[in-house]
Structures are given as structure tokens and as C-alpha cells.
Scaffold this active site. Structure first.
Site, PDB file in Angstrom:
ATOM      1  N   SER A  99       7.158  -3.349   0.701  1.00 37.55           N
ATOM      2  CA  SER A  99       6.364  -3.674  -0.489  1.00 37.55           C
ATOM      3  C   SER A  99       5.363  -2.567  -0.765  1.00 37.55           C
ATOM      4  O   SER A  99       5.228  -1.626   0.012  1.00 37.55           O
ATOM      5  CB  SER A  99       5.618  -5.002  -0.293  1.00 37.55           C
ATOM      6  OG  SER A  99       4.557  -4.828   0.625  1.00 37.55           O
TER       7      SER A  99
ATOM      8  N   ILE B  39       3.063   0.507  -1.734  1.00 36.41           N
ATOM      9  CA  ILE B  39       3.241   1.956  -1.813  1.00 36.41           C
ATOM     10  C   ILE B  39       4.435   2.415  -0.988  1.00 36.41           C
ATOM     11  O   ILE B  39       5.162   3.329  -1.373  1.00 36.41           O
ATOM     12  CB  ILE B  39       1.921   2.651  -1.404  1.00 36.41           C
ATOM     13  CG1 ILE B  39       0.924   2.480  -2.563  1.00 36.41           C
ATOM     14  CG2 ILE B  39       2.120   4.136  -1.088  1.00 36.41           C
ATOM     15  CD1 ILE B  39      -0.499   2.780  -2.218  1.00 36.41           C
TER      16      ILE B  39
ATOM     17  N   TYR C 135     -11.356  -0.871   9.205  1.00 30.91           N
ATOM     18  CA  TYR C 135     -10.236  -0.221   8.508  1.00 30.91           C
ATOM     19  C   TYR C 135     -10.624   1.220   8.142  1.00 30.91           C
ATOM     20  O   TYR C 135      -9.862   2.159   8.375  1.00 30.91           O
ATOM     21  CB  TYR C 135      -9.915  -1.030   7.253  1.00 30.91           C
ATOM     22  CG  TYR C 135      -8.834  -0.456   6.371  1.00 30.91           C
ATOM     23  CD1 TYR C 135      -7.487  -0.667   6.678  1.00 30.91           C
ATOM     24  CD2 TYR C 135      -9.146   0.256   5.217  1.00 30.91           C
ATOM     25  CE1 TYR C 135      -6.479  -0.168   5.855  1.00 30.91           C
ATOM     26  CE2 TYR C 135      -8.148   0.756   4.387  1.00 30.91           C
ATOM     27  CZ  TYR C 135      -6.818   0.546   4.710  1.00 30.91           C
ATOM     28  OH  TYR C 135      -5.823   1.041   3.899  1.00 30.91           O
TER      29      TYR C 135
ATOM     30  N   THR D 184      -1.431  -3.568  -5.089  1.00 30.29           N
ATOM     31  CA  THR D 184      -0.400  -3.836  -4.080  1.00 30.29           C
ATOM     32  C   THR D 184      -0.663  -5.197  -3.435  1.00 30.29           C
ATOM     33  O   THR D 184      -1.794  -5.690  -3.461  1.00 30.29           O
ATOM     34  CB  THR D 184      -0.440  -2.776  -2.958  1.00 30.29           C
ATOM     35  OG1 THR D 184      -1.716  -2.887  -2.288  1.00 30.29           O
ATOM     36  CG2 THR D 184      -0.286  -1.361  -3.498  1.00 30.29           C
TER      37      THR D 184
END
Length: 313
Positions: free
Chosen positions: A41, A43, A192, A225
């Protein structure tokens, strides 16, 4: 910096793309082999599809077999390219990655590795190996997969490694004292961003050590996304009308993977919209001493050895 942020949305892509040379990516890559992680899914899938369109052999590395098969079917149907292969691997599981890489090395060749799989888990979660999930996926998994496949890449002409990072890393200085976010309050967004800083450091280190492979790391901008929708729901609701499409987010990945222009630039750079951009904001105190960067490599190597040497269970 704020003008910099606006460039990350769709309007920024539209402005930048006026200066792109379409011929850069109008290439036939038949006979070349590409591996894309997190390819079912977002990118990853958009990248796999563009490479398939250009005739490349594409290996989709995904965690979920059903979703991977659906993505493969879509890519084959849309591109007419039959050379699309599915491999089911959880990038947060070091043993699984090691086993996959060993098998892959014996059965396939590889010209381009695209490290796209990533996660942003907003609460501190541990994997079955006791690893913090963001670190396990974004940093350690990417490290283990890349180092395992380097010997395969070394054999090929024009080998490349591209890692999908994030501009979020600009707010983080490399911190090797707490790789698994054990101290202080846990903030998934910052964890992250720290992992993404680690990816930039890894890319720079590998570029120095492996001169005949071209390494790059990139920021896709803010794209619409599934990952953004699920891990940043508030941001998504506010910004959804300004976000890039998945294909726009993937554009620089594709450019780095297929164009001959990309490899004319030095290895180890950080890209946004087909241009190298600084890895630190002006006046930011995010630079780290070289010994910290070398120490990160040593620590990741120690982790990966630990999982190599233990027998399953």
C-alpha cells in the site's frame, strides 16, 4: 522553516515538478531486479507499480500475504508486467528477515533495494523479541535487511539502496543512549522521528563503507497514505485536502531507483523532490559527533548478531 514545511504538501510537489526532466524516468529497466519493503500500500505500492511499468522485476516484501497478493494482482493488471513476486516477511522480526535474506540471496539477483516499510506506533509496544516496535521496524529491521543484502548488491553494476525517511527527522538529534525509548514519556511521533534520523545516519555510514553501491535517503513529503491516516488521524483530518497523492510521494523514490541522473550525485545524500536537501535545519543543534554515529552501527550490529546466533525459540 515554515516555508520549508509548505513545500511538503501537494502544492510544493506541483511547484517542484515544473523543474523535473520527464526523460529522467522514461527508462526501460527490464532485466533489473528491485526489492520494495512495505509494498502492498501507500508509497511502497506506488513505487512498485512505477518500476513494473518500466519493465523491472519487482519483489514485494510485505507482512500480510492476502494484502500483498491483492497488490500484486493490481500491479500485474495495470502494468502487464508478470515479473512481480511476493515475499511474506515481518520487518519488525529480525530472525524472519535474516532467514528471508539468506534464502533470497540463493535464488535471486538484486540491483536496487528500497527500504520503505515503516511504522509509527503511538504507544510503547514490544515485539515478541522484546524490542520496541518502532525501533524494531524502522531502524533495526531496515539495518538487518540492508546489511544481509549488501553482498548481493555488490555483485551488480549500478546497485542502489534507497530508504524512505521523513523530514520529521530534522527535529531530532541522534540519541544512542535510549534506542528502545525506555526512559521518559513515550511520544510515538518523536520516536519515529528519531528512527528516521537513525536511517539518515545509516545511509551516510554505508555510503562511506560501500563505494560501489549508491545510497540515498528521501522525504516523500506529506502524502495521503493508509499509514498517515491510521497513525496521524488528527493531522490527516485537518490536512487531507492538501496532501500529496501516493504517486507524488513516490516520485523521488522512483527517480532515485531508475534514473541515471540520481547516481551522478554523491552517495549518501538526503532528497526531497529529486533534489538533495540538508539533513539539519539552519542553526539547529542536531549534529552528532562522529563517534556516536559509529557507535550506532556497532550497537545495531550487536543486536543483529544476537538474533542470528540464537536458534528459533
Amino acid at each position: 522553516f515554515l516555508t520549508g514545511v509548505s513545500l511538503l504538501f501537494r502544492s510544493g510537489y506541483e511547484a517542484a515538478s515544473k523543474h523535473f526532466n520527464p526523460a529522467d524516468v522514461e527508462v526501460n529497466v527490464a532485466g533489473r531486479s528491485f526489492l520494495v519493503t512495505g509494498a502492498n500500500s501507500g508509497i511502497g505500492k506506488a513505487t512498485a507499480k512505477e518500476i513494473a511499468r518500466r519493465g523491472g522485476t519487482v519483489h514485494l516484501v510485505c507482512r500480510n500475504k492476502e494484502r500483498a497478493e491483492v497488490a500484486k494482482g493490481e500491479i500485474v493488471t495495470e502494468t502487464g508486467n508478470q515479473n512481480i513476486f511476493v515475499h511474506v516477511v515481518d520487518i519488525s522480526n529480525p530472525k524472519e528477515i535474516s532467514n528471508f535474506a539468506e534464502k533470497f540471496k540463493n535464488e535471486h539477483k538484486l540491483n536496487v533495494l528500497i527500504n520503505n516499510a515503516g511504522c509509527m506506533v503511538n504507544n510503547r509496544e514490544l515485539t515478541e523479541d522484546g524490542l520496541e516496535k518502532n525501533f524494531a521496524t524502522n531502524t533495526l529491521g531496515m539495518y538487518i535487511l540492508t546489511t544481509a543484502l549488501l553482498p548481493l548488491l555488490e555483485k551488480e553494476a549500478d546497485a542502489r539502496v534507497i530508504t524512505v525517511s521523513s523530514g520529521g527527522m530534522l527535529v531530532q538529534k541522534l540519541n544512542i543512549s535510549d534506542l528502545q525509548s525506555e526512559s521518559g514519556t513515550f511520544d510515538g511521533t518523536m520516536v519515529y522521528a528519531q528512527n528516521k534520523r537513525q536511517q539518515v545516519v545509516l545511509t551516510e555510514q554505508w555510503a562511506k563503507a560501500h563505494r560501489n553501491i549508491h545510497f540515498s535517503v528521501m522525504h516523500p513529503g506529506w502524502a495521503d497514505t493508509p499509514a498517515v491516516r491510521s497513525s496521524m488521524p488528527d493531522f490527516y483530518q485537518k490536512m487531507k485536502n492538501t496532501l500529496r497523492t501516493e504517486a507524488q510521494g513516490a516520485d523521488t523514490v522512483v527517480w532515485l531507483a531508475v534514473s541515471s541522473e540520481a547516481t551522478k550525485l554523491p552517495s549518501g545524500l538526503f532528497f526531497q523532490d529529486r533534489q538533495p536537501v540538508p539533513t539539519h535545519l539552519p542553526l539547529a543543534s542536531t549534529h552528532s559527533p562522529p563517534e556516536d554515529e559509529e557507535k550506532l552501527m556497532e550497537m545495531l550490529e550487536e543486536f543483529s548478531q544476537k538474533f542470528k546466533s540464537t536458534s528459533p525459540g
